[in-house]
Design an enzyme around this catalytic site. Structure first.
Site, mmCIF file in Angstrom:
data_model
loop_
_atom_site.group_PDB
_atom_site.id
_atom_site.type_symbol
_atom_site.label_atom_id
_atom_site.label_comp_id
_atom_site.label_asym_id
_atom_site.label_seq_id
_atom_site.Cartn_x
_atom_site.Cartn_y
_atom_site.Cartn_z
ATOM 1 N N GLY A 188 42.914 45.412 35.177
ATOM 2 C CA GLY A 188 42.458 44.074 35.536
ATOM 3 C C GLY A 188 41.470 44.101 36.685
ATOM 4 C CB SER A 189 41.319 46.073 39.829
ATOM 5 O OG SER A 189 42.556 45.600 40.287
ATOM 6 C CB THR B 122 47.522 31.654 32.768
ATOM 7 O OG1 THR B 122 47.857 32.683 33.695
ATOM 8 C CG2 THR B 122 48.259 30.369 33.136
ATOM 9 C CD GLU C 99 40.050 33.804 38.728
ATOM 10 O OE1 GLU C 99 38.893 34.108 38.359
ATOM 11 O OE2 GLU C 99 41.067 34.374 38.299
ATOM 12 C CD GLN D 77 66.967 37.152 56.451
ATOM 13 O OE1 GLN D 77 66.675 37.514 55.309
ATOM 14 N NE2 GLN D 77 67.957 37.679 57.134
ATOM 15 N N GLY E 70 42.016 38.667 41.298
ATOM 16 C CA GLY E 70 41.473 39.769 42.108
ATOM 17 C C GLY E 70 42.521 40.080 43.172
ATOM 18 C CG ASN F 221 45.568 39.545 48.612
ATOM 19 O OD1 ASN F 221 44.947 38.880 47.775
ATOM 20 N ND2 ASN F 221 46.453 39.000 49.431
ATOM 21 C CD GLU F 222 46.289 45.852 47.272
ATOM 22 O OE1 GLU F 222 46.089 45.037 46.344
ATOM 23 O OE2 GLU F 222 47.371 45.912 47.889
HETATM 24 C C1 FAD Z 1 51.286 35.770 35.959
HETATM 25 C C2 FAD Z 1 49.907 36.304 35.768
HETATM 26 C C3 FAD Z 1 48.915 35.473 35.250
HETATM 27 C C4 FAD Z 1 47.626 35.977 35.025
HETATM 28 N N1 FAD Z 1 46.691 35.182 34.395
HETATM 29 C C5 FAD Z 1 45.525 35.746 33.966
HETATM 30 C C6 FAD Z 1 44.625 35.006 33.125
HETATM 31 O O1 FAD Z 1 44.845 33.826 32.822
HETATM 32 N N2 FAD Z 1 43.502 35.641 32.676
HETATM 33 C C7 FAD Z 1 43.219 36.933 32.980
HETATM 34 O O2 FAD Z 1 42.203 37.445 32.536
HETATM 35 N N3 FAD Z 1 44.051 37.658 33.800
HETATM 36 C C8 FAD Z 1 45.197 37.102 34.268
HETATM 37 N N4 FAD Z 1 46.048 37.832 35.080
HETATM 38 C C9 FAD Z 1 45.718 39.202 35.409
HETATM 39 C C10 FAD Z 1 45.419 39.457 36.876
HETATM 40 O O3 FAD Z 1 44.160 38.926 37.215
HETATM 41 C C11 FAD Z 1 45.518 40.975 37.072
HETATM 42 O O4 FAD Z 1 46.893 41.308 37.012
HETATM 43 C C12 FAD Z 1 44.915 41.474 38.353
HETATM 44 O O5 FAD Z 1 43.524 41.326 38.317
HETATM 45 C C13 FAD Z 1 45.250 42.928 38.647
HETATM 46 O O6 FAD Z 1 44.962 43.738 37.544
HETATM 47 P P1 FAD Z 1 46.079 44.777 37.034
HETATM 48 O O7 FAD Z 1 47.344 44.015 36.854
HETATM 49 O O8 FAD Z 1 45.545 45.512 35.860
HETATM 50 O O9 FAD Z 1 46.307 45.786 38.226
HETATM 51 P P2 FAD Z 1 45.438 47.104 38.535
HETATM 52 O O10 FAD Z 1 43.999 46.777 38.504
HETATM 53 O O11 FAD Z 1 45.914 48.226 37.689
HETATM 54 O O12 FAD Z 1 45.858 47.400 40.046
HETATM 55 C C14 FAD Z 1 47.112 47.991 40.387
HETATM 56 C C15 FAD Z 1 47.145 48.183 41.911
HETATM 57 O O13 FAD Z 1 46.100 49.077 42.299
HETATM 58 C C16 FAD Z 1 45.280 48.456 43.263
HETATM 59 N N5 FAD Z 1 43.888 48.849 43.073
HETATM 60 C C17 FAD Z 1 43.175 48.875 41.927
HETATM 61 N N6 FAD Z 1 41.921 49.266 42.164
HETATM 62 C C18 FAD Z 1 41.830 49.496 43.501
HETATM 63 C C19 FAD Z 1 40.774 49.901 44.364
HETATM 64 N N7 FAD Z 1 39.531 50.159 43.905
HETATM 65 N N8 FAD Z 1 41.055 50.033 45.682
HETATM 66 C C20 FAD Z 1 42.295 49.775 46.156
HETATM 67 N N9 FAD Z 1 43.335 49.369 45.386
HETATM 68 C C21 FAD Z 1 43.094 49.223 44.070
HETATM 69 C C22 FAD Z 1 45.445 46.962 43.029
HETATM 70 O O14 FAD Z 1 45.105 46.212 44.162
HETATM 71 C C23 FAD Z 1 46.912 46.884 42.665
HETATM 72 O O15 FAD Z 1 47.686 46.866 43.838
HETATM 73 C C24 FAD Z 1 47.326 37.322 35.364
HETATM 74 C C25 FAD Z 1 48.310 38.133 35.936
HETATM 75 C C26 FAD Z 1 49.589 37.652 36.117
HETATM 76 C C27 FAD Z 1 50.633 38.585 36.681
#
Ligand code: FAD
Length: 384
Positions: free
Chosen positions: A136-137, A163, A247, A341, A369, A371-372
């Site tokens: 997702g990132s 969502t 967003e 708590q 996106g 917070n990292e």
């Molecule tokens: C309840 C829910 C609703 C959502 N709704 C939508 C939606 O409607 N549409 C949609 O498209 N998406 C949606 N999302 C997806 C959401 O935007 C992603 O979960 C998010 O962008 C993170 O992507 P990921 O889960 O693949 O984590 P990853 O990208 O795999 O990241 C995992 C961890 O690694 C860290 N990380 C990754 N890259 C780096 C870097 N370069 N430097 C430092 N740290 C890094 C991240 O910060 C995180 O802590 C939803 C997610 C949830 C849980």
């Protein structure tokens, strides 16, 4: 005299706030327990929001909007943040803040009339599908492909965590239209429900945001008309990025109000709970904890309002929005945790609303996106 919330909001905004708050108190809050339990809210709620002119506050009257503007939409998000269910706020918010903006900003006149109008009236539910199981990132890494065959794209791939995914009548999907080119090879396609090859893989069970429907979506040789593409081919990445600031502000605005509500829940509990013959609220340790919680909420609110003001003035404010998103979502997590708590063992029990606030808060630092990634953006903006 009551201290005004912010110079950002006029008496008209506050009057609008009152109307939304009364609606939330009367028609949402009393149903939240049931909707959380059922892990969805009724889709008729979109129609109700539409009938109250709440789904098109930023859109022109020509499409059924009110053209009221960004600050009115911010007020809507604030009041939804106080509704007691992050899931309801997320479902309505995703429709308004992330799924319909690309249609308005990049859709043709015909596409706007076909999809935006019914989305604003609440007859059509929209979702945005960017995230994939592989990541997702790193959005540029999107693996879903849309291969062109005449006037059709053949879409293959999977989207996750979407969502409104189960109930959506349309999903705005980011897919790869050119194999090479990284983020230059992506396009935005509107995939309508019942298109052969488009299925809801599964509805996902979640820690929080339970009343929102979150799905995995599967596209298998799904034939999407080229006429369903928003904007130009291979410019989808830029279109998704264009809405990032709104967003992230949506998530920040909602988080501040959720944190405010957790603070209020803690204060109410502390005022009534007696231990050692006195209320928790009279004990210095608890008083100071609550004072720190109030400080965290106020700090987050000011950063968020500052970014909101810049954004409303059309000023580029990537750094400020990223800071607001971090401050608000991390304050929400911390304040909800401290509030839980203060509730002691009762805070851990399902019948106390603070447990849900604690679960709902956890999404903030992950969604829109992480917070990292926000910190990385700030570092870049600082020319590090
Ligand atoms: C309840 C829910 C609703 C959502 N709704 C939508 C939606 O409607 N549409 C949609 O498209 N998406 C949606 N999302 C997806 C959401 O935007 C992603 O979960 C998010 O962008 C993170 O992507 P990921 O889960 O693949 O984590 P990853 O990208 O795999 O990241 C995992 C961890 O690694 C860290 N990380 C990754 N890259 C780096 C870097 N370069 N430097 C430092 N740290 C890094 C991240 O910060 C995180 O802590 C939803 C997610 C949830 C849980």
């Amino acid at each position: 005299m009551t201290v005004p919330r912010s110079v950002l909001f006029s008496p008209e905004h506050e009057e609008f706030r009152g109307t939304v708050r009364r609606f939330v108190d009367k028609e949402i809050r009393p149903n939240v327990e049931q909707w959380e339990e059922e892990e969805q809210f009724p889709r008729e709620l979109f129609l109700r929001f539409g009938s109250l002119d709440l789904l098109g506050l930023q859109y022109p009257e020509a499409y059924g909007g009110t053209g009221a503007g960004i600050l009115y939409e911010a007020v809507l998000f604030e009041e939804l943040g106080r509704c007691g269910s992050g899931g309801v706020a997320a479902g309505i918010g995703a429709h308004v803040a992330i799924a319909t903006p690309p249609i308005f900003h990049f859709g043709s006149e015909e596409q706007r009339r076909r999809w935006l109008k019914p989305a604003i009236s609440g007859h059509l539910v929209a979702a945005l599908g960017v995230t994939e199981p592989s990541g997702g990132s790193d959005i540029a890494h999107v693996e879903s492909t849309a291969r062109r065959e005449g006037d059709t794209y053949i879409l293959n791939g999977t989207k996750i965590f979407i969502t409104n995914g189960v109930h959506a009548d349309l999903v705005v999907v980011l897919a790869r239209t050119t194999p090479e080119g990284g983020h230059h090879g992506l396009s935005l396609l509107v995939v309508e429900k019942n298109t052969p090859g488009f299925t809801v893989g599964r509805k996902l069970k979640k820690l929080g945001w339970r009343a929102s429907d979150t799905a995995e979506l599967v596209f298998q040789d799904c034939r999407v008309p080229v006429a369903n593409r928003l904007g130009k081919e291979n410019e989808g990445f830029q279109m998704v990025v264009a809405n990032f600031q709104w967003e992230r502000l949506w998530i920040a605005i909602m988080a501040v109000e959720e944190a405010q509500r957790s603070l209020e829940l803690a204060m109410e509990y502390a005022a009534n709970r007696v231990q050692f013959g006195k209320t928790l609220a009279s004990m210095p340790v608890i008083r100071h904890k609550i004072a720190d919680m109030a400080l965290a909420v106020q700090q987050a609110r000011h950063l968020t309002y500052h970014a909101l003001w810049l954004h409303s003035q059309g000023v580029r404010c990537t750094k400020e929005v990223s800071m607001a998103k971090i401050a608000a979502t991390e304050a929400d997590v911390r304040v909800a945790d401290q509030a839980l708590q203060i509730h002691g063992g009762y805070g851990y029990m399902m019948e106390y609303p603070i447990q849900r606030a604690w679960r709902d808060a956890r999404l903030g630092p992950i969604g829109a996106g992480t917070n990292e990634i926000m910190r990385e953006i700030i570092a870049k903006e600082l020319d590090l």
